[in-house]
Design a protein around this motif. Structure first.
Motif, PDB file in Angstrom:
ATOM      1  N   GLY A 178       6.077  31.215  -3.800  1.00 35.95           N
ATOM      2  CA  GLY A 178       7.537  31.201  -3.845  1.00 35.95           C
ATOM      3  C   GLY A 178       8.192  30.089  -3.052  1.00 35.95           C
ATOM      4  N   GLU A 179       7.438  29.255  -2.381  1.00 33.51           N
ATOM      5  CA  GLU A 179       8.007  28.154  -1.604  1.00 33.51           C
ATOM      6  C   GLU A 179       7.921  26.849  -2.372  1.00 33.51           C
ATOM      7  N   VAL A 180       8.816  25.944  -2.047  1.00 36.85           N
ATOM      8  CA  VAL A 180       8.806  24.610  -2.642  1.00 36.85           C
ATOM      9  C   VAL A 180       7.805  23.753  -1.858  1.00 36.85           C
ATOM     10  N   PRO A 181       6.968  22.985  -2.546  1.00 36.33           N
ATOM     11  CA  PRO A 181       5.986  22.151  -1.838  1.00 36.33           C
ATOM     12  C   PRO A 181       6.649  21.050  -1.005  1.00 36.33           C
ATOM     13  N   ARG A 182       6.026  20.732   0.116  1.00 41.85           N
ATOM     14  CA  ARG A 182       6.467  19.630   0.972  1.00 41.85           C
ATOM     15  C   ARG A 182       5.645  18.393   0.617  1.00 41.85           C
ATOM     16  N   PHE A 183       6.251  17.212   0.817  1.00 45.84           N
ATOM     17  CA  PHE A 183       5.531  15.966   0.557  1.00 45.84           C
ATOM     18  C   PHE A 183       5.715  15.014   1.726  1.00 45.84           C
ATOM     19  N   PHE A 184       4.830  14.026   1.783  1.00 50.98           N
ATOM     20  CA  PHE A 184       4.888  12.980   2.793  1.00 50.98           C
ATOM     21  C   PHE A 184       4.409  11.705   2.116  1.00 50.98           C
ATOM     22  N   MET A 195       0.842  -1.150   0.000  1.00 52.20           N
ATOM     23  CA  MET A 195       0.000   0.000   0.000  1.00 52.20           C
ATOM     24  C   MET A 195       0.909   1.241   0.000  1.00 52.20           C
ATOM     25  N   ARG A 196       0.525   2.224  -0.802  1.00 52.61           N
ATOM     26  CA  ARG A 196       1.346   3.433  -0.913  1.00 52.61           C
ATOM     27  C   ARG A 196       0.437   4.645  -0.927  1.00 52.61           C
ATOM     28  N   LEU A 197       0.857   5.699  -0.228  1.00 52.46           N
ATOM     29  CA  LEU A 197       0.100   6.932  -0.157  1.00 52.46           C
ATOM     30  C   LEU A 197       1.073   8.099  -0.278  1.00 52.46           C
ATOM     31  N   LEU A 198       0.813   8.984  -1.228  1.00 55.98           N
ATOM     32  CA  LEU A 198       1.643  10.174  -1.423  1.00 55.98           C
ATOM     33  C   LEU A 198       0.786  11.393  -1.140  1.00 55.98           C
ATOM     34  N   MET A 199       1.285  12.256  -0.257  1.00 51.53           N
ATOM     35  CA  MET A 199       0.553  13.456   0.127  1.00 51.53           C
ATOM     36  C   MET A 199       1.433  14.677  -0.133  1.00 51.53           C
ATOM     37  N   GLN A 200       0.788  15.814  -0.370  1.00 47.40           N
ATOM     38  CA  GLN A 200       1.526  17.034  -0.642  1.00 47.40           C
ATOM     39  C   GLN A 200       0.830  18.200   0.057  1.00 47.40           C
ATOM     40  N   GLN A 201       1.649  19.119   0.548  1.00 51.34           N
ATOM     41  CA  GLN A 201       1.119  20.304   1.215  1.00 51.34           C
ATOM     42  C   GLN A 201       1.118  21.464   0.228  1.00 51.34           C
ATOM     43  N   GLN A 239      -1.027  13.731   9.159  1.00 54.12           N
ATOM     44  CA  GLN A 239      -0.648  14.603   8.051  1.00 54.12           C
ATOM     45  C   GLN A 239      -1.864  15.321   7.466  1.00 54.12           C
ATOM     46  N   LEU A 240      -3.009  14.669   7.441  1.00 57.81           N
ATOM     47  CA  LEU A 240      -4.224  15.335   6.966  1.00 57.81           C
ATOM     48  C   LEU A 240      -4.567  16.523   7.861  1.00 57.81           C
ATOM     49  N   LYS A 241      -4.367  16.375   9.176  1.00 59.36           N
ATOM     50  CA  LYS A 241      -4.619  17.470  10.113  1.00 59.36           C
ATOM     51  C   LYS A 241      -3.645  18.624   9.895  1.00 59.36           C
ATOM     52  N   ARG A 242      -2.460  18.329   9.377  1.00 59.53           N
ATOM     53  CA  ARG A 242      -1.451  19.364   9.118  1.00 59.53           C
ATOM     54  C   ARG A 242      -1.641  20.055   7.772  1.00 59.53           C
ATOM     55  N   GLY A 243      -2.674  19.670   7.048  1.00 58.65           N
ATOM     56  CA  GLY A 243      -2.973  20.346   5.795  1.00 58.65           C
ATOM     57  C   GLY A 243      -2.457  19.662   4.546  1.00 58.65           C
ATOM     58  N   PHE A 244      -1.959  18.431   4.665  1.00 55.28           N
ATOM     59  CA  PHE A 244      -1.514  17.691   3.488  1.00 55.28           C
ATOM     60  C   PHE A 244      -2.724  17.144   2.746  1.00 55.28           C
ATOM     61  N   LEU A 245      -2.621  17.062   1.438  1.00 54.50           N
ATOM     62  CA  LEU A 245      -3.676  16.520   0.592  1.00 54.50           C
ATOM     63  C   LEU A 245      -3.189  15.237  -0.063  1.00 54.50           C
ATOM     64  N   VAL A 246      -4.066  14.252  -0.211  1.00 54.61           N
ATOM     65  CA  VAL A 246      -3.706  12.991  -0.852  1.00 54.61           C
ATOM     66  C   VAL A 246      -3.585  13.234  -2.357  1.00 54.61           C
ATOM     67  N   MET A 247      -2.407  12.928  -2.904  1.00 50.95           N
ATOM     68  CA  MET A 247      -2.155  13.095  -4.332  1.00 50.95           C
ATOM     69  C   MET A 247      -2.216  11.774  -5.088  1.00 50.95           C
ATOM     70  N   PHE A 248      -1.854  10.670  -4.391  1.00 50.27           N
ATOM     71  CA  PHE A 248      -1.785   9.371  -5.029  1.00 50.27           C
ATOM     72  C   PHE A 248      -1.980   8.294  -3.968  1.00 50.27           C
ATOM     73  N   ALA A 249      -2.817   7.310  -4.251  1.00 45.57           N
ATOM     74  CA  ALA A 249      -3.016   6.167  -3.365  1.00 45.57           C
ATOM     75  C   ALA A 249      -2.988   4.914  -4.213  1.00 45.57           C
ATOM     76  N   GLN A 250      -2.244   3.899  -3.754  1.00 46.65           N
ATOM     77  CA  GLN A 250      -2.101   2.667  -4.522  1.00 46.65           C
ATOM     78  C   GLN A 250      -2.215   1.483  -3.576  1.00 46.65           C
ATOM     79  N   GLY A 251      -2.859   0.432  -4.045  1.00 52.22           N
ATOM     80  CA  GLY A 251      -2.962  -0.785  -3.269  1.00 52.22           C
ATOM     81  C   GLY A 251      -4.392  -1.285  -3.250  1.00 52.22           C
ATOM     82  N   ALA A 252      -4.535  -2.560  -2.993  1.00 56.99           N
ATOM     83  CA  ALA A 252      -5.859  -3.168  -2.988  1.00 56.99           C
ATOM     84  C   ALA A 252      -6.755  -2.537  -1.921  1.00 56.99           C
ATOM     85  N   GLU A 253      -6.147  -2.097  -0.866  1.00 57.80           N
ATOM     86  CA  GLU A 253      -6.899  -1.472   0.220  1.00 57.80           C
ATOM     87  C   GLU A 253      -6.442  -0.033   0.388  1.00 57.80           C
ATOM     88  N   ALA A 254      -6.407   0.713  -0.708  1.00 61.20           N
ATOM     89  CA  ALA A 254      -5.951   2.112  -0.645  1.00 61.20           C
ATOM     90  C   ALA A 254      -6.834   2.894   0.303  1.00 61.20           C
TER      91      ALA A 254
END
Length: 84
Positions: free
Chosen positions: A12-18, A1-7, A67-82
């Motif tokens: 002018g700032e570079v985006p953060r990811f988790f 299972m994989r989850l990619l999140m981005q803030q 991370q969702l509470k910190r303002g990150f948004l789900v960009m990509f979710a992969q897996g049978a149980e995403a």
């Protein structure tokens, strides 16, 4: 299972990811890998090993929710149980 999140960055700032990756190892345990940092910049890795899938799943969901509470948004979710 994989989850990619981005803030969403400020102007002018570079985006953060988790990123969270949950996978079974060769011995039947479960590894939760966390990667975070700036896109195109420095990153940090952390790996945790769990003997039971339920424990690993709970840690995955807890990290996701933090991370969702910190303002990150789900960009990509992969897996049978995403996650939702």
């Amino acid at each position: 299972m994989r989850l990619l999140m981005q803030q969403q960055p400020l102007a002018g700032e570079v985006p953060r990811f988790f990123q969270l990756i949950l996978q079974q190892d060769l011995l039947g345990g479960w590894t939760l890998t966390r990667e975070s940092g700036l896109i195109g910049g420095k990153t940090q890795w952390k790996r945790e090993v769990y003997l039971e899938r339920d424990q690993a799943q709970a840690a995955f969901e807890k990290a996701r929710d933090q991370q969702l509470k910190r303002g990150f948004l789900v960009m990509f979710a992969q897996g049978a149980e995403a996650p939702r």
